[in-house]
Write a protein that holds these residues in place. Structure first.
Motif, PDB file in Angstrom:
ATOM      1  N   LYS A 242       0.775  -1.205  -0.134  1.00  0.00           N
ATOM      2  CA  LYS A 242       0.062  -0.003  -0.076  1.00  0.00           C
ATOM      3  C   LYS A 242       0.785   1.234  -0.064  1.00  0.00           C
ATOM      4  CE  LYS A 242      -3.624  -0.576   2.779  1.00  0.00           C
ATOM      5  NZ  LYS A 242      -4.119  -1.033   4.411  1.00  0.00           N
ATOM      6  N   LEU A 243       0.933   2.033  -1.188  1.00  0.00           N
ATOM      7  CA  LEU A 243       1.770   3.134  -1.113  1.00  0.00           C
ATOM      8  C   LEU A 243       0.836   4.425  -1.328  1.00  0.00           C
ATOM      9  CD1 LEU A 243       3.957   1.617  -4.042  1.00  0.00           C
ATOM     10  CD2 LEU A 243       4.364   1.620  -1.626  1.00  0.00           C
ATOM     11  N   ALA A 244       1.663   5.511  -0.881  1.00  0.00           N
ATOM     12  CA  ALA A 244       0.425   6.932  -1.116  1.00  0.00           C
ATOM     13  C   ALA A 244       1.672   7.773  -1.551  1.00  0.00           C
ATOM     14  CB  ALA A 244      -0.145   7.261   0.216  1.00  0.00           C
ATOM     15  N   ALA A 245       1.137   8.797  -2.328  1.00  0.00           N
ATOM     16  CA  ALA A 245       2.220   9.935  -2.910  1.00  0.00           C
ATOM     17  C   ALA A 245       1.245  11.109  -3.052  1.00  0.00           C
ATOM     18  CB  ALA A 245       2.705   9.370  -4.337  1.00  0.00           C
ATOM     19  N   VAL A 246       2.083  12.329  -2.921  1.00  0.00           N
ATOM     20  CA  VAL A 246       1.449  13.582  -2.755  1.00  0.00           C
ATOM     21  C   VAL A 246       2.048  13.986  -3.898  1.00  0.00           C
ATOM     22  CG1 VAL A 246       1.372  15.904  -2.067  1.00  0.00           C
ATOM     23  CG2 VAL A 246       1.243  13.867  -0.384  1.00  0.00           C
TER      24      VAL A 246
END
Length: 427
Positions: A242-246
């Motif tokens: 599970k990855l998140a990026a701005v």
């Protein structure tokens, strides 16, 4: 400074790239080959089986896709046309969840969340409201920005950062790993993720070829995240990943529709994106998990919204199934898309060689999923129109007050009028 200090708490995730993305990599590559874009691994057994021709054709028609299965079958028998064969294969869309085949061309409302706010005064649209408060500039910004650009000022810029920081905080609580991604990536990666231009007007900003290889500005961090983990085989224990990026998102698209005026559809905006790799049999479970998290995020901001299951004709080439969340924008008196959530199954992983070793020893392609956690412009439209006051101010949602340094109300900004851009036409 407050935003930078707030982000420092996430520095512990710097180790993520080496500990998770590369430490347990089964497919070992040296530093010079990791970034080589692999050859696609299409499901030839299914796509080139003549007995599946009608199934694939009907799927293309229902999705209003551009693929041509007859050319695929024809070229598959001609080794000398390998390049044309692979090109036609690349245009075949993903299969479609049978659940939505009965929808026809109409989306289905799955759920409505929250209540429509009621007001005892005349409402203002976002652009009118925030311009009176000197929070926004989106006119006369010059030829480089054009009509689809904007500048946030004062408390509106601070509210943007508050939304980003709050969203990232919540994602980290749900075991997402924060990753910093580039805004410039190989155009081929964008195509492998499912955006095929086919020589028509594209939604992608391409860099000048004088820079060497073919690069483009990223339309969403989903593509850069997929690029980061291509050519990788994970352990089953590492999934779901599970990855998140701005990131900044760049879109060349335009619209003359009155409902998409103002900053609703712009060329450049900030977005917090979620990206998940899962085992094949668990991707629908992860699909539901992403939707639940989106629902929690939007509900915590006291927004009224509806969850829409999209029909086949509204699916992009990569999506097996897609659900949109449309927020109520009371100033405009309509619902506007705030986010989407897609299960792309193995469409992207086959094109970028992202795999996992199952417990039975088989090496399979992961299923990839993506979901918008916060797309700033449209989120701000819904927030400001929902939380406007009788005296044309904006109440800060309670959950965001700690991220706004305790500020509870946004008033007119004490800034002088300024001429952003001066242009003298040549005679």
């Amino acid at each position: 400074m407050w935003f930078i200090k707030g982000c420092n708490r996430f520095l512990k995730h710097q180790r993520f790239q080496t500990q998770v993305l590369f430490k347990k990599r089964y497919t070992q590559n040296d530093v010079n080959t990791i970034q080589q874009i692999p050859e696609p691994e299409y499901n030839i057994e299914f796509l080139c089986n003549p007995s599946n021709r009608d199934i694939i054709l009907n799927n293309i028609i229902s999705r209003k896709g551009v693929g041509n299965i007859d050319k695929v079958l024809e070229f598959s028998q001609k080794p000398e046309l390998k390049e044309s064969f692979l090109y036609e294969l690349s245009k075949i869309p993903n299969q479609t969840d049978p659940t939505i085949l009965s929808y026809g061309n109409e989306p289905q409302v799955l759920k409505k969340c929250g209540c429509k706010p009621e007001f005892d005064f005349e409402l203002q649209e976002f652009s009118t409201l925030v311009k009176k408060l000197k929070l926004l500039r989106n006119e006369a910004l010059g030829p480089l920005v054009g009509q689809r650009g904007y500048i946030f000022i004062g408390d509106m810029a601070e509210l943007e950062e508050a939304l980003v920081l709050y969203t990232v905080n919540e994602l980290v609580k749900h075991d997402f790993k924060l990753v910093s991604v580039p805004d410039i990536i190989p155009t081929k990666v964008i195509e492998r993720c499912g955006l095929v231009s086919d020589n028509e007007r594209t939604l992608v900003y391409n860099l000048n070829s004088s820079y060497g290889d073919n690069y483009s500005l990223s339309g969403t961090s989903e593509m850069a995240l997929a690029y980061k983990i291509m050519n990788t085989t994970f352990c089953t224990d590492d999934l779901p990943l599970k990855l998140a990026a701005v990131s900044r998102c760049f879109r060349a698209e335009t619209s003359s529709t009155i409902n998409e005026r103002g900053i609703y559809r712009v060329h450049q905006f900030t977005k917090v994106e979620m990206f998940v790799c899962s085992e094949q049999e668990k991707s629908m479970e992860e699909f539901q998990n992403l939707q639940a998290l989106q629902e929690k995020l939007f509900s915590s901001l006291n927004l009224h919204f509806q969850i829409i299951d999209m029909p086949p004709c509204d699916l992009g080439a990569p999506a097996y199934r897609k659900v949109d969340m449309e927020g109520w924008m009371p100033g405009r008196k309509l619902y506007g898309e705030l986010s989407s959530c897609s299960n792309c199954t193995d469409y992207q992983s086959r094109r970028l060689s992202i795999k996992y070793k199952a417990r039975n020893g088989k090496v399979l392609h992961v299923h990839t999923l993506n979901g918008t956690a916060c797309a700033i412009p449209r989120m701000l439209i819904a927030l400001c129109e929902t939380h406007q006051t009788k005296h044309a101010r904006i109440k800060v949602p309670e959950i965001l007050i700690p991220y706004m340094r305790g500020k509870t109300l946004i008033r007119k900004q004490p800034v002088a009028d300024m001429r952003i851009y001066k242009y003298k036409q040549k005679l």
